[in-house]
Design an enzyme around this catalytic site. Structure first.
Site, PDB file in Angstrom:
ATOM      1  N   ASP A  56     -36.787  18.225  -5.233  1.00  0.00           N
ATOM      2  CA  ASP A  56     -38.020  18.381  -4.975  1.00  0.00           C
ATOM      3  C   ASP A  56     -38.391  18.205  -6.495  1.00  0.00           C
ATOM      4  OD1 ASP A  56     -40.789  18.466  -4.258  1.00  0.00           O
ATOM      5  OD2 ASP A  56     -40.021  20.557  -2.067  1.00  0.00           O
ATOM      6  N   SER A 114     -45.357  17.764  -0.361  1.00  0.00           N
ATOM      7  CA  SER A 114     -43.822  17.476  -0.324  1.00  0.00           C
ATOM      8  C   SER A 114     -44.203  17.691   0.884  1.00  0.00           C
ATOM      9  CB  SER A 114     -43.220  18.852  -0.491  1.00  0.00           C
ATOM     10  OG  SER A 114     -43.284  18.748  -2.090  1.00  0.00           O
ATOM     11  N   THR A 167     -40.433  20.775   2.825  1.00  0.00           N
ATOM     12  CA  THR A 167     -39.388  20.103   2.863  1.00  0.00           C
ATOM     13  C   THR A 167     -38.925  19.559   3.988  1.00  0.00           C
ATOM     14  OG1 THR A 167     -40.054  19.365   0.767  1.00  0.00           O
ATOM     15  CG2 THR A 167     -37.252  18.306   1.778  1.00  0.00           C
ATOM     16  N   GLU A 320     -31.672  20.321   0.022  1.00  0.00           N
ATOM     17  CA  GLU A 320     -33.001  20.825  -0.905  1.00  0.00           C
ATOM     18  C   GLU A 320     -32.546  21.446  -2.324  1.00  0.00           C
ATOM     19  OE1 GLU A 320     -37.936  21.365  -1.059  1.00  0.00           O
ATOM     20  OE2 GLU A 320     -36.270  22.653  -0.051  1.00  0.00           O
ATOM     21  N   ASP A 325     -39.173  21.687  -8.225  1.00  0.00           N
ATOM     22  CA  ASP A 325     -40.651  21.437  -8.128  1.00  0.00           C
ATOM     23  C   ASP A 325     -41.341  22.567  -8.314  1.00  0.00           C
ATOM     24  OD1 ASP A 325     -42.847  20.282  -6.707  1.00  0.00           O
ATOM     25  OD2 ASP A 325     -42.742  21.881  -5.781  1.00  0.00           O
ATOM     26  N   ASP A 367     -38.637  14.035  -3.466  1.00  0.00           N
ATOM     27  CA  ASP A 367     -39.582  13.571  -2.620  1.00  0.00           C
ATOM     28  C   ASP A 367     -40.816  13.261  -3.715  1.00  0.00           C
ATOM     29  OD1 ASP A 367     -39.681  16.174  -3.767  1.00  0.00           O
ATOM     30  OD2 ASP A 367     -40.692  17.434  -2.365  1.00  0.00           O
ATOM     31  N   HIS A 368     -40.981  13.556  -4.781  1.00  0.00           N
ATOM     32  CA  HIS A 368     -41.558  13.169  -6.257  1.00  0.00           C
ATOM     33  C   HIS A 368     -41.479  14.029  -7.248  1.00  0.00           C
ATOM     34  CE1 HIS A 368     -43.355  17.176  -5.160  1.00  0.00           C
ATOM     35  NE2 HIS A 368     -43.254  17.166  -4.237  1.00  0.00           N
TER      36      HIS A 368
END
Length: 560
Positions: A56, A114, A167, A320, A325, A367-368
Site C-alpha cells: 500500500d 485504497s 484494502t 498487504e 502508505d 494500490d497507489h
C-alpha cells in the site's frame, strides 16, 4: 532433439520427393510445422493458486528507496544476501510492468484511494472513491476471492494494518464507505467467504462496553485475547464478533505470535492488535531483542500459506503491507524504509514457497503511490573539492555544483528509532499541540532521529493556523485550527496528524528528501508477476488495475 527430428523428416521427404522443387519445399515446410508442434511444450495458461501482494502506497519511488538501501547502503542488512531484495528476485524470475490505478470508468477521477483501488483489483470493474466491493454505480459485485471460494478454493486475507481496513475489506465485503468497519467485520466473518483472516483491528470485533463490562472482558480473556488487544471498542452495539466467529462460524482464534504459530486449523481468525499492528521500526526493535509478541507480516504470510495450501483445489491469498502508505502520509522516510523492509520479508517468504512450482501466479503491486516521495539534489551542504587520479581530469578538481546526496543517508534513515507519530507522542502525550513548545518538539525529534533539528526548525513544526477549509461534521476538516504549511497546504488533509509531515519538512533538507503531498498521487505503480510464462508475460505492459484483476481471474479460469 527438435532439430534432429526435423532433419530426419526433411531427409525422408527428400529421398521420396519428386522432381518438382516447389512441391518439395512445400512438403518440407508442412513436415517442419508438424514436427515442431509435436515436440513443443504446451504453454501453461492457467493456475491453481493466485497470491496477490499489495504494498500500500508503494510507487516506483518507494521501490527505489528499498533497492538503493539494499544495494548501496554502507551497512545494508542485505549485505549477507548478495544485496538483492526479494522484489528483485521476483523481477529476475518473472515479468514486470506498470499499472495505472485511478478510479476508472464513466465517473472516473484522477487520483484513487485504497478502497477504490483495491476494489478494482478485486473485481476487475471500475469503482468509485472510498467504496468497498461496489462498482462505480454502487452495485455489489463479486470479487476474485468470492469467485475462488465458490469454485471450491481456500481463501485468505493478511494485513499489517487492520483486517477491516480498506484494502483487505475490498476483497470480501461490500459497503458504501470504507469507514463502516464494524459492518465490514461482520461481513468478513459471517459470509463464510474467507478461511484465514490475519491482521489487527480487534476494536471493531468487540462489544462497545468492553472498557466497563467485566463479564465481556472475561469472555475475551477466556478466548485468549490479552487486554492490550481488547482495550478499546469502535462498535456502537454489544455484539462480540470474536465470540460469534468461534461459536457460530467455526473459526479458531489467535491473538499473539505464539498462538498463531501453534495453531493447527483450516479456518483461522487472528487479531493481533486493537487497531494497526506494530510499525516497521517497532518490529525491528523487538526482533533485535527477541521480544516480539505480535507475529510479523512474514510469519502471518507463512501461516496463511500453510493453511490454504492444504486445499487440493487451490487458493486465493491477498497479503498487504499497509503501513508503507501510513509512513508516506506522514512524510516519514525512515519509517517508510523500515516498512518496505518488512514487506520485502513477506515477499521473500512467498518467493521461497513458489520458486519451484508451476501452478501458482504471484502478482506484487501497489494500490497507489503515497506522498510523492523522492531523493533530490540541493544547494545545502555543497560538496568540497576532491582530487581524482583519472587522466581525464587534466589537473581539475572534482567538485559537483550541488549536493547529490550521500549514501550514508540510507543507513541514517534505517537507524531511525521511532516514527514521526512517536515523536508527536513524545512532544505531547495528549496531542495538545496548542500547548506544545518548540523545546518539546526539538527534544522529541532529536530523541528518535539521527538528523538533529534546532529550536527555529522546531518552532516551525509547531506552527498552527485557522483552517481555511473548515467543514462542520467532517472527520478532519471540522478542526478549527490545523498545522500551518507554507506550501501545498491543500494536500495536507488530516488536521493534527499532519504535524508529522511538518517534522518531515524540518528534516527534509538534511535527508536529501522531498515530499509533494500528504495524500496520494496518480503515478503508475510497479507490477511484478511470477508463475508460468503463459500466464505472466501479459503483465509486462502498461495496464490498469481493472486489467490486473481480469488477468488474475483469467488465470483462474473465471473469465466470462
Amino acid at each position: 532433439m527438435k532439430k534432429k527430428l526435423i532433419t530426419l523428416a526433411v531427409s525422408a521427404v527428400l529421398l521420396s520427393a519428386c522432381n518438382d522443387d516447389t512441391q518439395t519445399v512445400e512438403v518440407i515446410k508442412e513436415v517442419e510445422k508438424e514436427v515442431i508442434k509435436e515436440v513443443a511444450p504446451t504453454p501453461v495458461t492457467s493456475v491453481k493458486n493466485v497470491i496477490l501482494m499489495i504494498g500500500d502506497g508503494m510507487g516506483a519511488q518507494q521501490v527505489g528507496l528499498l533497492e538503493e538501501y539494499a544495494r548501496r547502503a554502507p551497512n545494508s542488512t542485505y549485505n549477507t544476501r548478495g544485496n538483492q531484495t526479494a522484489l528483485s528476485k521476483l523481477a529476475d524470475a518473472g515479468h514486470m510492468g506498470l499499472s495505472l490505478n485511478a478510479p476508472h470508468g464513466a465517473n472516473g477521477m484522477l487520483v484513487t484511494d485504497s478502497a477504490c483501488s483495491a476494489t478494482q483489483l478485486a473485481t476487475g470493474l471500475a469503482a468509485g472513491s472510498e467504496m468497498i466491493g461496489l462498482d462505480e454505480q454502487g452495485n455489489i459485485v463479486e470479487t476474485i476471492l468470492e469467485k475462488a471460494k465458490k469454485a471450491g478454493k481456500a481463501t485468505g486475507l493478511v494485513s499489517d494494518t487492520r483486517i477491516t481496513h480498506a484494502t483487505p475489506a475490498a476483497f470480501a465485503a461490500h459497503q458504501p464507505h470504507r469507514s463502516m468497519e464494524p459492518e465490514i467485520a461482520e461481513q468478513l466473518v459471517n459470509t463464510g467467504m474467507v478461511d484465514v483472516l490475519l491482521s489487527g483491528g480487534a476494536r471493531v470485533f468487540i462489544p462497545s462496553d468492553i472498557k466497563t463490562d467485566e463479564a465481556d472482558q472475561k469472555v475475551l480473556a477466556d478466548l485468549g485475547m490479552p487486554a492490550s488487544v481488547y482495550k478499546k471498542s469502535k462498535r456502537s452495539d454489544d455484539r462480540n464478533i470474536v465470540l460469534e466467529a468461534k461459536e457460530q462460524y467455526g473459526y479458531a482464534l489467535a491473538f499473539d505470535k505464539a498462538q498463531l504459530l501453534a495453531s493447527d486449523t483450516d479456518k483461522l481468525l487472528g487479531l493481533f492488535a486493537n487497531s494497526g499492528m506494530d510499525d516497521g521500526i517497532a518490529y525491528k526493535a523487538c526482533q533485535a531483542s527477541n521480544s516480539c509478541t505480535q507475529p510479523s507480516l512474514k510469519e502471518m504470510t507463512v501461516k496463511a500459506l500453510d493453511i490454504l495450501s492444504k486445499d487440493e483445489d487451490g487458493f486465493f491469498l491477498m497479503i498487504e503491507g499497509g503501513q508503507i502508505d501510513w509512513a508516506g502520509h506522514a512524510n516519514d522516510a525512515g519509517w517508510m524504509l523500515n516498512e518496505l523492509l518488512k514487506f520485502d520479508e513477506a515477499v521473500a517468504a512467498v518467493h521461497d514457497w513458489v520458486k519451484d512450482r508451476n501452478d501458482t501466479l504471484v502478482v506484487v503491486t501497489a494500490d497507489h503511490e503515497t506522498g510523492s516521495f523522492g531523493f533530490s539534489y540541493s544547494r545545502k551542504n555543497l560538496p568540497e573539492a576532491q582530487t581524482l587520479s583519472g587522466d581525464g581530469m587534466q589537473g581539475a578538481d572534482y567538485k559537483p555544483n550541488f549536493n547529490f546526496g550521500a549514501l550514508s543517508h540510507l543507513d541514517k534513515l534505517y537507524n531511525q528509532t521511532g516514527t514521526f507519530f512517536d515523536m508527536m507522542n513524545a512532544a505531547n502525550a495528549d496531542w495538545d499541540f496548542a500547548a506544545t513548545t518548540p523545546e518539546d518538539w526539538m527534544n522529541a525529534v532529536n530523541q528518535y532521529s539521527q538528523y538533529k533539528i534546532n529550536i527555529d526548525q522546531a518552532a516551525e513544526i509547531g506552527e498552527r493556523e485557522v483552517n481555511d477549509y473548515f467543514v462542520a461534521d467532517h472527520k478532519y476538516q471540522s478542526a478549527d485550527i490545523v498545522p500551518r504549511f507554507s506550501d501545498f497546504k491543500e494536500f495536507y488533509v488530516y488536521a493534527d496528524e499532519d504535524h508529522a509531515a511538518k517534522v518531515g519538512r524540518a528534516l527534509a533538507a538534511d535527508q536529501n528528501v522531498v515530499w509533494g503531498t500528504g495524500t496520494h498521487t496518480a503515478a503508475p505503480v510497479p507490477v511484478y508477476a511470477v508463475g508460468p510464462e503463459g500466464v505472466t508475460k501479459q503483465f509486462s505492459t502498461m495496464q490498469h488495475h481493472v486489467e490486473i484483476s481480469q488477468k488474475m481471474m483469467t488465470a483462474f479460469g473465471f473469465a466470462e
